[in-house]
Design an enzyme around this catalytic site. Structure first.
Site, PDB file in Angstrom:
ATOM      1  N   CYS A  73      22.613  38.136  22.024  1.00  0.00           N
ATOM      2  CA  CYS A  73      22.126  38.979  20.935  1.00  0.00           C
ATOM      3  C   CYS A  73      22.214  40.423  21.424  1.00  0.00           C
ATOM      4  O   CYS A  73      22.423  40.658  22.609  1.00  0.00           O
ATOM      5  CB  CYS A  73      20.666  38.683  20.619  1.00  0.00           C
ATOM      6  SG  CYS A  73      20.341  36.989  20.151  1.00  0.00           S
ATOM      7  N   ARG A 109      27.805  41.221  19.768  1.00  0.00           N
ATOM      8  CA  ARG A 109      26.925  40.311  20.506  1.00  0.00           C
ATOM      9  C   ARG A 109      26.205  39.327  19.572  1.00  0.00           C
ATOM     10  O   ARG A 109      25.515  38.414  20.037  1.00  0.00           O
ATOM     11  CB  ARG A 109      25.869  41.104  21.289  1.00  0.00           C
ATOM     12  CG  ARG A 109      26.443  42.077  22.299  1.00  0.00           C
ATOM     13  CD  ARG A 109      25.338  42.775  23.054  1.00  0.00           C
ATOM     14  NE  ARG A 109      24.551  41.815  23.807  1.00  0.00           N
ATOM     15  CZ  ARG A 109      24.893  41.328  24.991  1.00  0.00           C
ATOM     16  NH1 ARG A 109      25.999  41.734  25.568  1.00  0.00           N
ATOM     17  NH2 ARG A 109      24.125  40.459  25.609  1.00  0.00           N
ATOM     18  N   TRP A 143      22.296  36.428  17.372  1.00  0.00           N
ATOM     19  CA  TRP A 143      23.253  35.326  17.379  1.00  0.00           C
ATOM     20  C   TRP A 143      22.391  34.100  17.642  1.00  0.00           C
ATOM     21  O   TRP A 143      21.934  33.875  18.757  1.00  0.00           O
ATOM     22  CB  TRP A 143      24.287  35.536  18.479  1.00  0.00           C
ATOM     23  CG  TRP A 143      25.328  34.484  18.536  1.00  0.00           C
ATOM     24  CD1 TRP A 143      25.415  33.466  19.433  1.00  0.00           C
ATOM     25  CD2 TRP A 143      26.458  34.345  17.682  1.00  0.00           C
ATOM     26  NE1 TRP A 143      26.521  32.710  19.174  1.00  0.00           N
ATOM     27  CE2 TRP A 143      27.188  33.220  18.108  1.00  0.00           C
ATOM     28  CE3 TRP A 143      26.927  35.065  16.571  1.00  0.00           C
ATOM     29  CZ2 TRP A 143      28.348  32.789  17.482  1.00  0.00           C
ATOM     30  CZ3 TRP A 143      28.086  34.633  15.959  1.00  0.00           C
ATOM     31  CH2 TRP A 143      28.789  33.521  16.408  1.00  0.00           C
ATOM     32  N   ASN A 173      16.831  38.710  24.035  1.00  0.00           N
ATOM     33  CA  ASN A 173      18.180  38.163  24.135  1.00  0.00           C
ATOM     34  C   ASN A 173      18.140  37.139  25.265  1.00  0.00           C
ATOM     35  O   ASN A 173      17.747  37.482  26.372  1.00  0.00           O
ATOM     36  CB  ASN A 173      19.146  39.318  24.453  1.00  0.00           C
ATOM     37  CG  ASN A 173      20.497  38.854  24.959  1.00  0.00           C
ATOM     38  OD1 ASN A 173      21.143  39.559  25.713  1.00  0.00           O
ATOM     39  ND2 ASN A 173      20.937  37.701  24.560  1.00  0.00           N
ATOM     40  N   GLY A 174      18.503  35.892  24.968  1.00  0.00           N
ATOM     41  CA  GLY A 174      18.470  34.861  26.008  1.00  0.00           C
ATOM     42  C   GLY A 174      17.794  33.604  25.503  1.00  0.00           C
ATOM     43  O   GLY A 174      17.699  33.389  24.290  1.00  0.00           O
ATOM     44  N   GLU A 223      46.148  23.319  27.146  1.00  0.00           N
ATOM     45  CA  GLU A 223      45.442  24.547  26.780  1.00  0.00           C
ATOM     46  C   GLU A 223      46.151  25.775  27.364  1.00  0.00           C
ATOM     47  O   GLU A 223      46.270  26.802  26.698  1.00  0.00           O
ATOM     48  CB  GLU A 223      43.979  24.451  27.244  1.00  0.00           C
ATOM     49  CG  GLU A 223      43.131  25.688  27.028  1.00  0.00           C
ATOM     50  CD  GLU A 223      43.048  26.159  25.580  1.00  0.00           C
ATOM     51  OE1 GLU A 223      43.523  25.460  24.667  1.00  0.00           O
ATOM     52  OE2 GLU A 223      42.533  27.274  25.378  1.00  0.00           O
ATOM     53  N   LYS A 269      47.552  28.901  25.150  1.00  0.00           N
ATOM     54  CA  LYS A 269      47.120  30.287  25.396  1.00  0.00           C
ATOM     55  C   LYS A 269      48.333  31.190  25.537  1.00  0.00           C
ATOM     56  O   LYS A 269      48.399  32.260  24.954  1.00  0.00           O
ATOM     57  CB  LYS A 269      46.302  30.404  26.679  1.00  0.00           C
ATOM     58  CG  LYS A 269      44.843  30.092  26.704  1.00  0.00           C
ATOM     59  CD  LYS A 269      43.930  30.834  25.792  1.00  0.00           C
ATOM     60  CE  LYS A 269      43.965  30.299  24.392  1.00  0.00           C
ATOM     61  NZ  LYS A 269      42.897  29.471  23.959  1.00  0.00           N
ATOM     62  N   GLU A 278      50.359  31.631  22.151  1.00  0.00           N
ATOM     63  CA  GLU A 278      49.713  32.318  21.034  1.00  0.00           C
ATOM     64  C   GLU A 278      49.526  33.808  21.258  1.00  0.00           C
ATOM     65  O   GLU A 278      49.526  34.573  20.300  1.00  0.00           O
ATOM     66  CB  GLU A 278      48.385  31.655  20.645  1.00  0.00           C
ATOM     67  CG  GLU A 278      47.225  31.876  21.592  1.00  0.00           C
ATOM     68  CD  GLU A 278      45.908  31.335  21.028  1.00  0.00           C
ATOM     69  OE1 GLU A 278      45.144  30.774  21.808  1.00  0.00           O
ATOM     70  OE2 GLU A 278      45.657  31.484  19.817  1.00  0.00           O
ATOM     71  N   HIS A 281      61.524  11.464  30.647  1.00  0.00           N
ATOM     72  CA  HIS A 281      61.921  10.707  29.460  1.00  0.00           C
ATOM     73  C   HIS A 281      62.574  11.604  28.409  1.00  0.00           C
ATOM     74  O   HIS A 281      62.556  11.272  27.222  1.00  0.00           O
ATOM     75  CB  HIS A 281      60.721   9.951  28.894  1.00  0.00           C
ATOM     76  CG  HIS A 281      60.171   8.949  29.865  1.00  0.00           C
ATOM     77  ND1 HIS A 281      60.821   7.784  30.179  1.00  0.00           N
ATOM     78  CD2 HIS A 281      59.060   8.976  30.648  1.00  0.00           C
ATOM     79  CE1 HIS A 281      60.125   7.115  31.095  1.00  0.00           C
ATOM     80  NE2 HIS A 281      59.057   7.828  31.396  1.00  0.00           N
ATOM     81  N   LYS A 324      40.908  34.300  13.367  1.00  0.00           N
ATOM     82  CA  LYS A 324      39.880  33.722  14.235  1.00  0.00           C
ATOM     83  C   LYS A 324      39.302  32.444  13.638  1.00  0.00           C
ATOM     84  O   LYS A 324      39.099  31.467  14.327  1.00  0.00           O
ATOM     85  CB  LYS A 324      38.774  34.748  14.484  1.00  0.00           C
ATOM     86  CG  LYS A 324      37.702  34.268  15.454  1.00  0.00           C
ATOM     87  CD  LYS A 324      38.263  34.109  16.859  1.00  0.00           C
ATOM     88  CE  LYS A 324      37.292  33.446  17.812  1.00  0.00           C
ATOM     89  NZ  LYS A 324      37.990  32.877  18.979  1.00  0.00           N
TER      90      LYS A 324
HETATM   91  C1  F6R Z   1      43.281  29.088  20.067  1.00  0.00           C
HETATM   92  C2  F6R Z   1      42.204  28.988  19.100  1.00  0.00           C
HETATM   93  C3  F6R Z   1      42.353  28.006  18.000  1.00  0.00           C
HETATM   94  C4  F6R Z   1      40.990  27.393  17.639  1.00  0.00           C
HETATM   95  C5  F6R Z   1      41.124  26.499  16.398  1.00  0.00           C
HETATM   96  C6  F6R Z   1      39.811  25.808  16.073  1.00  0.00           C
HETATM   97  O1  F6R Z   1      42.984  30.003  21.077  1.00  0.00           O
HETATM   98  O2  F6R Z   1      41.231  29.692  19.174  1.00  0.00           O
HETATM   99  O3  F6R Z   1      43.275  27.019  18.317  1.00  0.00           O
HETATM  100  O4  F6R Z   1      40.549  26.652  18.731  1.00  0.00           O
HETATM  101  O5  F6R Z   1      41.532  27.259  15.302  1.00  0.00           O
HETATM  102  O6  F6R Z   1      38.808  26.733  15.821  1.00  0.00           O
HETATM  103  P1  F6R Z   1      37.298  26.312  15.869  1.00  0.00           P
HETATM  104  O7  F6R Z   1      36.973  25.942  17.269  1.00  0.00           O
HETATM  105  O8  F6R Z   1      36.550  27.516  15.398  1.00  0.00           O
HETATM  106  O9  F6R Z   1      37.143  25.132  14.956  1.00  0.00           O
END
Ligand code: F6R
Length: 609
Positions: free
Chosen positions: A2, A27, A74, A100-101, A482, A486, A489, A505, A604
């Site tokens: 927060c 935050r 948050w 916060n915490g 993963e 990363k 993307e 294969h 996001k």
């Molecule tokens: C990649 C990334 C996305 C999310 C995906 C699911 O870095 O952030 O692949 O992981 O869109 O999002 P959430 O976790 O919010 O359901």
């Protein structure tokens, strides 16, 4: 996570509080509030929603006064609501607090205070602090705060105000940040420098356990033993925008560095004091609950799906329950065989991903029990699921997920241990070993992040690569997935992850001279097999970067370059080995001048199908 602010001086407090909070919305932004002393009483204005809602609520009736505190929330304990917003006050209105915490022992304290007649208005852990103040107050503000600090356990930064002592604010911190901005005839308090950078560049950065009494003309700081400290002034040279990112160039990098704290917060209060097991008070499962579960489906998208794959290894190997992992958009339409004996676990950072939400609804419709693992309290997925485990990563701003993933992994491992112990399929010795491995994890993450020069150099070296391959076996394969996501993307380098044994294969045809291959080799039980796969790609003249555990003396003989991670248990290794891959992707993207925090074509929170 927060954001908190405080002001004491000769100006009106509200404009600073609101402005400071606007710089701390990264935050937390699910609710906001302020408390200002007007000469007679403390007036509190707070509401659920973004800061703009608070601005609208206050309207023309801005609380007046030259001392005040503010908070942008948050949610962790208690959904976002007007009542759960901070500041919190005691019944008499004498005290107001922002926090916060997480106060870990709040339930015990709350029960005790309720028995003494205190009436709680919120579901938060924070409210116990202000009731404790009222309960213990003997006319001495400072002494009362000190008494309260002896009782509460957990992590916090806190700012206290008291109507009887309107010439001072008291603040302290443990495992959460707090700075005091030094002005002329006025002083400022904030969770982070961006909130005060437009008012002063001189700061005291508080350390854990320090206790500060802030008046308009002075700042008195003591250490945890009550010994006065003469703090060094920290002068900030960053501009306001850089300050918001904590001096980091991008939110993604900041979030990578927040991982030790995010993992620590997510584990806090979920590890038994004797380190024998993990605890989930929010689940409260007993043996019967688990005996009825014949199968678990883990459902998610993207990075959260990759966390699900790691979760499958954890649950199957530690709790001995069969697990299937599904991509949410596939699960919805593939007519899965789900019934009442199925537990469906959905993982989602945002808690709003449309495919995951729809899959959750479908699993419910088919009669499954449902559990959500999410980072956002009160999100749609949290509300829809029968039960919820929250990760305490704080808001993730960068599109590429980093700290959400590591906290999801920590939750999945804690959950597997929890289930393994309830089912009696995990030996107490192994349980203790695993809990200990979790316990030391935040320090290991810190250690790993201390020097990333090596990783950065590799990323710059590979910046012109057209394709990259990520290989691993078992849990290393899950992390390879993963790492590859990363990289593609944010740097737009084409990357693919393979189970190392699968390469021959078909995909081996793509391995020719100079092709860059990253191989994870942290899993002992498949280590020799992984070395054979390294030989396979080396024989085709690939350039191999190995990720291995510290103390592994053999790996360097097989690969061209190595990045070592701290020596770890096979189950915590994935939570460490993903960091070099995140950092590698980050610097590759920087080297290629990509828009790291906002990669092209991505958002996001994906709330469309
Ligand atoms: C990649 C990334 C996305 C999310 C995906 C699911 O870095 O952030 O692949 O992981 O869109 O999002 P959430 O976790 O919010 O359901």
């Amino acid at each position: 996570m927060c954001g908190i602010v405080g002001y004491i001086g000769f100006n009106e407090a509200t404009p600073f509080l609101v402005d400071g909070m606007s710089k701390l919305e990264y935050r937390g932004y699910d609710s906001a509030g302020i408390a200002v002393f007007d000469g007679k009483r403390i007036n509190i204005e707070k509401c659920v929603g973004r800061l703009d809602r608070l601005r609208d609520k206050i309207g023309a009736h801005v609380p007046t006064g030259t001392i005040g505190i503010g908070h942008t929330r948050w949610a962790t304990h208690g959904r976002p609501s007007d009542q759960n917003s901070h500041p919190h006050a005691d019944a008499s209105g004498k005290f107001a607090v922002v926090h916060n915490g997480i106060i870990e022992n709040y339930l015990v304290i709350k029960e005790d205070l309720i028995a003494k007649g205190h009436v709680f208005l919120s579901e938060t852990d924070t409210e116990v602090v202000v009731h404790l103040m009222a309960e213990l107050y003997n006319g001495d503000f400072e002494q009362t705060v000190k008494k309260v600090l002896k009782i509460i356990e957990g992590s916090y930064s806190l700012v206290f105000m008291c109507a009887d002592a309107p010439d001072k604010l008291i603040c302290t911190k443990k495992d959460n940040p707090l700075v005091i901005g030094l002005g002329e005839g006025e002083n400022f308090i904030a969770s982070d420098i961006p909130a005060i950078i437009n008012y002063t560049r001189k700061n005291y950065i508080l350390s854990d356990g320090e206790f500060a009494v802030v008046t308009k003309d002075s700042v008195w700081v003591e250490d945890r033993d009550g010994v006065p400290i003469s703090k060094k002034v920290f002068e900030v040279y960053w501009d306001a925008e850089a300050a918001e990112k904590g001096g980091y160039d991008h939110f993604m990098l900041k979030e990578i560095y927040e991982q030790p704290q995010a993992v620590r917060a997510t584990m806090s209060s979920r590890i038994a004091k004797d380190e024998s097991t993990t605890i989930f008070n929010e689940l409260n499962w007993v043996k019967d609950d688990l005996d009825n579960i014949k199968k678990i489906f883990i459902i998610a998208c993207g990075t959260a799906y990759h966390a699900g794959i790691v979760g499958k290894y954890y649950i199957e190997q530690i709790a001995k329950i069969p697990v299937e992992v599904d991509i949410a958009s596939e699960f919805r339409y593939r007519k899965p065989l789900v019934d009442e004996s199925t537990l469906t676990i959905v993982i989602s950072q945002s808690g709003e991903t449309s495919d995951t939400l729809a899959a959750l609804k479908e699993a419910k419709r088919l009669g499954a029990r449902t559990l959500a693992v999410t980072n956002v309290v009160g999100s749609s997925i949290a509300r829809e699921a029968d039960q919820v485990i929250y990760t305490y990563a704080g808001p993730e701003i960068a599109v590429a997920s980093t700290k959400a993933y590591t906290t999801q992994l920590a939750v999945m491992l804690m959950l597997a241990i929890y289930m393994g112990n309830i089912k009696n399929v995990l030996s107490s010795e192994r349980s203790k070993e695993l809990v200990h491995a979790l316990h030391i994890l935040p320090e290991q993450l810190d250690e790993l992040l201390k020097d990333v020069t090596n990783i950065k150099e590799h990323a710059y070296r590979y910046k012109e690569a057209k394709d990259m391959f990520f290989l691993g076996r078992s849990l290393d394969y899950a992390v390879a997935l993963e790492g590859s996501l990363k990289l593609k993307e944010i740097s737009y380098i084409h990357a693919e992850a393979y189970a190392a044994g699968e390469l021959k294969h078909g995909t081996l045809a793509l391995i020719v001279e100079g092709v860059a291959v990253i191989v994870l080799a942290t899993q002992h039980d498949v280590y020799e097999k992984t070395l054979s796969n390294i030989k396979e790609v080396k024989a085709r003249d690939a350039e191999v970067l190995g990720i291995a555990l510290a103390g592994d003396d053999s790996i360097s003989k097989y690969v061209d370059h190595t990045i070592f991670i701290p020596k770890a248990d096979k189950y915590t290794a994935p939570i460490l080995s993903v960091l070099p891959l995140q950092i590698f992707a980050y610097y590759a993207a920087v080297a290629r001048e990509c828009d790291v925090d906002k990669p092209r074509n991505l958002a996001k929170s994906v709330t469309v199908e």
